[in-house]
Design a protein around this motif. Sequence first.
Motif, PDB file in Angstrom:
ATOM      1  N   GLY A 150       1.804 -10.065   4.699  1.00  0.00           N
ATOM      2  CA  GLY A 150       1.050 -11.100   4.598  1.00  0.00           C
ATOM      3  C   GLY A 150       0.002 -10.858   5.458  1.00  0.00           C
ATOM      4  N   LEU A 151      -0.373  -9.191   4.500  1.00  0.00           N
ATOM      5  CA  LEU A 151      -1.765  -9.313   4.963  1.00  0.00           C
ATOM      6  C   LEU A 151      -2.858  -9.713   4.079  1.00  0.00           C
ATOM      7  CD1 LEU A 151      -1.566  -5.624   6.825  1.00  0.00           C
ATOM      8  CD2 LEU A 151      -1.319  -7.745   8.185  1.00  0.00           C
ATOM      9  N   LYS A 152      -4.441  -9.924   4.167  1.00  0.00           N
ATOM     10  CA  LYS A 152      -4.945 -10.711   3.386  1.00  0.00           C
ATOM     11  C   LYS A 152      -5.103  -8.922   2.765  1.00  0.00           C
ATOM     12  CE  LYS A 152      -6.691 -14.173   6.477  1.00  0.00           C
ATOM     13  NZ  LYS A 152      -8.299 -14.836   7.069  1.00  0.00           N
ATOM     14  N   ALA A 153      -6.459  -9.420   1.531  1.00  0.00           N
ATOM     15  CA  ALA A 153      -6.668  -8.074   0.836  1.00  0.00           C
ATOM     16  C   ALA A 153      -8.061  -8.048   1.197  1.00  0.00           C
ATOM     17  CB  ALA A 153      -6.937  -9.373  -0.504  1.00  0.00           C
ATOM     18  N   TRP A 154      -8.158  -6.742   1.085  1.00  0.00           N
ATOM     19  CA  TRP A 154     -10.063  -6.176   1.789  1.00  0.00           C
ATOM     20  C   TRP A 154     -10.263  -6.703   3.261  1.00  0.00           C
ATOM     21  CZ3 TRP A 154     -10.906  -2.967  -1.624  1.00  0.00           C
ATOM     22  CH2 TRP A 154     -10.391  -2.695  -3.351  1.00  0.00           C
ATOM     23  N   HIS A 197      -4.963   2.110  15.237  1.00  0.00           N
ATOM     24  CA  HIS A 197      -5.845   2.919  14.862  1.00  0.00           C
ATOM     25  C   HIS A 197      -6.094   1.854  13.623  1.00  0.00           C
ATOM     26  CE1 HIS A 197      -3.201   5.817  16.426  1.00  0.00           C
ATOM     27  NE2 HIS A 197      -3.817   6.882  15.280  1.00  0.00           N
ATOM     28  N   CYS A 198      -7.001   1.606  13.138  1.00  0.00           N
ATOM     29  CA  CYS A 198      -8.199   0.275  12.649  1.00  0.00           C
ATOM     30  C   CYS A 198      -8.035   0.695  10.375  1.00  0.00           C
ATOM     31  CB  CYS A 198      -8.638  -0.386  12.265  1.00  0.00           C
ATOM     32  SG  CYS A 198      -8.856  -0.690  14.391  1.00  0.00           S
ATOM     33  N   MET A 199      -7.738   0.630   9.857  1.00  0.00           N
ATOM     34  CA  MET A 199      -7.931   0.574   7.916  1.00  0.00           C
ATOM     35  C   MET A 199      -7.684  -0.946   6.871  1.00  0.00           C
ATOM     36  SD  MET A 199      -5.133   2.943   5.898  1.00  0.00           S
ATOM     37  CE  MET A 199      -6.106   4.283   6.053  1.00  0.00           C
ATOM     38  N   GLN A 200      -8.913  -0.653   6.502  1.00  0.00           N
ATOM     39  CA  GLN A 200      -8.813  -1.750   5.665  1.00  0.00           C
ATOM     40  C   GLN A 200      -8.141  -1.954   3.991  1.00  0.00           C
ATOM     41  OE1 GLN A 200     -12.290  -1.874   3.226  1.00  0.00           O
ATOM     42  NE2 GLN A 200     -13.045  -4.017   2.747  1.00  0.00           N
ATOM     43  N   THR A 201      -7.631  -3.255   4.061  1.00  0.00           N
ATOM     44  CA  THR A 201      -6.205  -2.720   3.183  1.00  0.00           C
ATOM     45  C   THR A 201      -6.974  -3.180   1.729  1.00  0.00           C
ATOM     46  OG1 THR A 201      -6.807  -5.202   3.104  1.00  0.00           O
ATOM     47  CG2 THR A 201      -4.919  -3.958   4.438  1.00  0.00           C
ATOM     48  N   GLU A 202      -6.772  -3.136   0.245  1.00  0.00           N
ATOM     49  CA  GLU A 202      -7.029  -3.623  -0.586  1.00  0.00           C
ATOM     50  C   GLU A 202      -6.267  -4.361  -1.248  1.00  0.00           C
ATOM     51  OE1 GLU A 202      -6.091   0.706  -2.245  1.00  0.00           O
ATOM     52  OE2 GLU A 202      -7.289   2.373  -0.482  1.00  0.00           O
ATOM     53  N   GLY A 203      -6.997  -4.515  -2.718  1.00  0.00           N
ATOM     54  CA  GLY A 203      -6.821  -5.380  -3.761  1.00  0.00           C
ATOM     55  C   GLY A 203      -6.786  -5.174  -4.973  1.00  0.00           C
ATOM     56  N   ALA A 224      -1.774   3.849   6.358  1.00  0.00           N
ATOM     57  CA  ALA A 224      -1.448   4.377   4.486  1.00  0.00           C
ATOM     58  C   ALA A 224      -2.052   2.836   3.270  1.00  0.00           C
ATOM     59  CB  ALA A 224      -0.465   5.048   3.444  1.00  0.00           C
ATOM     60  N   PRO A 225      -2.794   2.243   3.060  1.00  0.00           N
ATOM     61  CA  PRO A 225      -2.669   1.097   1.976  1.00  0.00           C
ATOM     62  C   PRO A 225      -2.122   0.703   1.006  1.00  0.00           C
ATOM     63  CG  PRO A 225      -4.602   2.749   1.202  1.00  0.00           C
ATOM     64  CD  PRO A 225      -4.085   3.026   2.765  1.00  0.00           C
ATOM     65  N   ALA A 226      -1.258  -0.100   0.939  1.00  0.00           N
ATOM     66  CA  ALA A 226      -0.129  -0.778   0.197  1.00  0.00           C
ATOM     67  C   ALA A 226      -0.645  -1.497  -0.813  1.00  0.00           C
ATOM     68  CB  ALA A 226       1.097  -1.004   0.219  1.00  0.00           C
ATOM     69  N   GLY A 227      -1.875  -1.665  -1.409  1.00  0.00           N
ATOM     70  CA  GLY A 227      -2.379  -2.822  -2.352  1.00  0.00           C
ATOM     71  C   GLY A 227      -2.781  -4.075  -1.260  1.00  0.00           C
ATOM     72  N   SER A 228      -2.479  -5.044  -1.080  1.00  0.00           N
ATOM     73  CA  SER A 228      -3.192  -5.449   0.367  1.00  0.00           C
ATOM     74  C   SER A 228      -2.074  -5.937   1.913  1.00  0.00           C
ATOM     75  CB  SER A 228      -2.728  -7.743  -0.488  1.00  0.00           C
ATOM     76  OG  SER A 228      -1.399  -7.448   0.139  1.00  0.00           O
ATOM     77  N   GLN A 231       2.545  -3.612  16.959  1.00  0.00           N
ATOM     78  CA  GLN A 231       1.523  -4.959  17.253  1.00  0.00           C
ATOM     79  C   GLN A 231       0.674  -4.632  16.334  1.00  0.00           C
ATOM     80  OE1 GLN A 231       0.041  -5.102  20.907  1.00  0.00           O
ATOM     81  NE2 GLN A 231       1.788  -6.175  21.932  1.00  0.00           N
ATOM     82  N   TYR A 232       0.183  -5.703  15.828  1.00  0.00           N
ATOM     83  CA  TYR A 232      -0.704  -5.484  14.679  1.00  0.00           C
ATOM     84  C   TYR A 232      -2.122  -7.177  14.633  1.00  0.00           C
ATOM     85  CZ  TYR A 232       2.285  -8.180  11.709  1.00  0.00           C
ATOM     86  OH  TYR A 232       3.350  -9.537  10.476  1.00  0.00           O
ATOM     87  N   TRP A 233      -3.704  -6.342  14.238  1.00  0.00           N
ATOM     88  CA  TRP A 233      -3.732  -7.741  14.293  1.00  0.00           C
ATOM     89  C   TRP A 233      -4.942  -7.612  13.316  1.00  0.00           C
ATOM     90  CZ3 TRP A 233      -3.238  -4.280  18.276  1.00  0.00           C
ATOM     91  CH2 TRP A 233      -4.667  -3.180  17.981  1.00  0.00           C
ATOM     92  N   GLU A 234      -6.289  -8.631  13.091  1.00  0.00           N
ATOM     93  CA  GLU A 234      -7.006  -8.952  12.443  1.00  0.00           C
ATOM     94  C   GLU A 234      -8.597  -8.187  12.981  1.00  0.00           C
ATOM     95  OE1 GLU A 234      -9.674 -11.118   8.833  1.00  0.00           O
ATOM     96  OE2 GLU A 234      -7.623 -11.825   9.809  1.00  0.00           O
ATOM     97  N   ARG A 235      -8.978  -7.312  12.492  1.00  0.00           N
ATOM     98  CA  ARG A 235      -9.918  -6.884  13.714  1.00  0.00           C
ATOM     99  C   ARG A 235     -11.099  -7.984  14.116  1.00  0.00           C
ATOM    100  NH1 ARG A 235     -13.149  -1.334  12.800  1.00  0.00           N
ATOM    101  NH2 ARG A 235     -14.122  -2.316  10.553  1.00  0.00           N
ATOM    102  N   GLN A 236     -11.299  -8.596  13.004  1.00  0.00           N
ATOM    103  CA  GLN A 236     -12.759  -9.094  13.392  1.00  0.00           C
ATOM    104  C   GLN A 236     -12.099 -10.309  13.997  1.00  0.00           C
ATOM    105  OE1 GLN A 236     -15.721  -8.726  12.680  1.00  0.00           O
ATOM    106  NE2 GLN A 236     -14.967  -6.522  12.048  1.00  0.00           N
ATOM    107  N   ALA A 237     -11.205 -11.110  14.221  1.00  0.00           N
ATOM    108  CA  ALA A 237     -10.433 -12.555  14.561  1.00  0.00           C
ATOM    109  C   ALA A 237      -9.696 -12.046  15.907  1.00  0.00           C
ATOM    110  CB  ALA A 237      -8.998 -12.844  13.234  1.00  0.00           C
ATOM    111  N   ASP A 238     -10.778 -13.165  16.426  1.00  0.00           N
ATOM    112  CA  ASP A 238      -9.873 -12.806  17.686  1.00  0.00           C
ATOM    113  C   ASP A 238      -8.480 -13.599  18.785  1.00  0.00           C
ATOM    114  OD1 ASP A 238     -12.856 -12.307  18.246  1.00  0.00           O
ATOM    115  OD2 ASP A 238     -12.928 -14.003  18.203  1.00  0.00           O
ATOM    116  N   GLY A 239      -7.446 -13.684  17.375  1.00  0.00           N
ATOM    117  CA  GLY A 239      -6.261 -14.463  17.473  1.00  0.00           C
ATOM    118  C   GLY A 239      -5.693 -13.894  18.021  1.00  0.00           C
TER     119      GLY A 239
END
Length: 425
Positions: free
Chosen positions: A201-205, A229-235, A144-148, A177-185
Motif C-alpha cells: 500500500g505504498l505510493k509510487a516515487w 532507514h529511509c528509501m524512495q519507492t519506484e514505479g 530494497a525497492p519492489a516497484g511501488s 514501523q513505517y511512515w511517509e517521510r514528508q507526512a506528519d501522520g
Amino acid sequence: MSAAPRHGLALLHGLLLLFFFCGGADGSEVPPPQNVITKTLNTNYTLSWDWPPGAAGTHAVTFTTQYVPRYQLKFKKKKTNWITACNQTSHRSCDLTRFNLHYLGIFVLQVRATVDGQHSEWAQTEFCPDKEAALGPPSNVTLAPAGSDLDVVVTDPLTSNNTSMREHVPNLYYHVQYWERQADGQAKRLRINTTMVTLPGLKAWTWYCVRVQSRDDFYSKTSDFTVPHCMQTEGSIPWWNIFLYFLGSLLFFFLIVLGTIYGLFRCCKTMKDVLNPSDQMPSHLKKYLCSSPGSDIPRLLTPDSESELLCEGVTICPPPTVLEIHIPPAEELAAPPSGLEPNSSVRHSRQDSSSSGDSGVYSSGGGSSSSSALKHLSAVRHNHMGSDDIFKGLLDPERVNLREMTAHLKSQPEVADEGVVDVCV
C-alpha cells in the motif's frame, strides 16, 4: 510496641552500623560490596556493584568475583566448586561474557572486598539469563525497492559468538514501523515472524522511513528500535517523462559538442594570428598593386611587352628648362656668312643628357668659318631677345612630352654638318 522502644531500637541499630563501618576502617572488619546487579544484552553479561567510599581509609581495596551453577548448592555433602571470574581487581565490575554462561541456566554470583589482607563477607545474587538478559534490536535492517512497494530485510540480533539469538529465543519476532517521510501522520505498524517482509500500500516515487524492534512474549522482552532507514519507492515511468529525459540528454550532448568545436576553432585562430599575423595593405595601394580589388595577392611582374603597355601613359616631368632660340635677321639669312658655301645646310641636334648641360654649343664641319659664325650668332642673339617669347609659348617649361619633342625634332629639315645650331638649352 510503643514509640519509645521503637526509637531505642533504631538508635541501637544506628550505633551498630557506625561501629561496623568504623571498625572496618581500623582493619578489624571490612564491609561487603553493595547493590550487586547484572548488566546484560543478549549473551553479554557484566556484574557490577557499589562500595562505600572512604571505607578502606588510606588502604587500597580489591574485589574478587566468583560464580557457580545454582543446582550445585543443593548438594550439601559435596563441596561447592566456585569458579573465580575476577580475582583481586580494583574495578567495580566483572565481565562474565567470556565464560559462556548457559542462556537457560541459573547461576549464583558472589563478590567480596579485600582491604590490607582483610576480607569482607560475600555479597551474593542469582542470575538467570533467559529471564533477566535484555534482548537487543536487529543487528541490521536493509531496504530494497519492489516497484511501488518496499522490501524490508531484517538480520537477527547476534550473540557474543556472532550467532543468531533465535537459537536461544525461538519465539523471537519483530515489530516494524513505517511512515511517509514528508507526512506528519501516525506511523503504521506491522508484526513479522520472518526476516523479510514487503510493505504494501505504498505510493509510487515516495520516500518512506522504516525502523524495527525485537520482541519476545515469554518474558515480555522488547528491544530498542533501530535507527530509521529511509528509501524512495519506484514505479512505472510515463512516456512523456521518458521523452523529456531524451530531449534533455540530446540537448546536453549538442551543447557539449558545440562548445568543443567552438573552443577548437578559437584556439586554432588564436594560434594562427600569433604564428602568422596578417598585415593589411592600405586600400589605395590594393587598387594598383593587387591582382583584383578584393584580393590581397600582389600583382606579379609581366613581360617587357606588357610593361611597355603599362607605362604608355606615364608622363615624366623634368625640371623646368629654358630653351633659347636665336633667329638671325632676314638679310643675314639670305646672305650666308663668308667662309660658308651657298649650299651648306645647318643640322640641328639636341644635347645629350650625358653631356654637359650648360654648354649649349653645337659643332660644325668647318674650322675657322665656324668660329666666325658663332661670333655672328652671338651678336644676333642680343638683337633678337624678343623672339624668345614666341618659343616659350610653343614649349611648356613645366611639362615636356619627350615623344612629342622627339617627333618635332625629327620633322625638322636637316642642315649641313658645317653649320652652327642656334638653339641653347
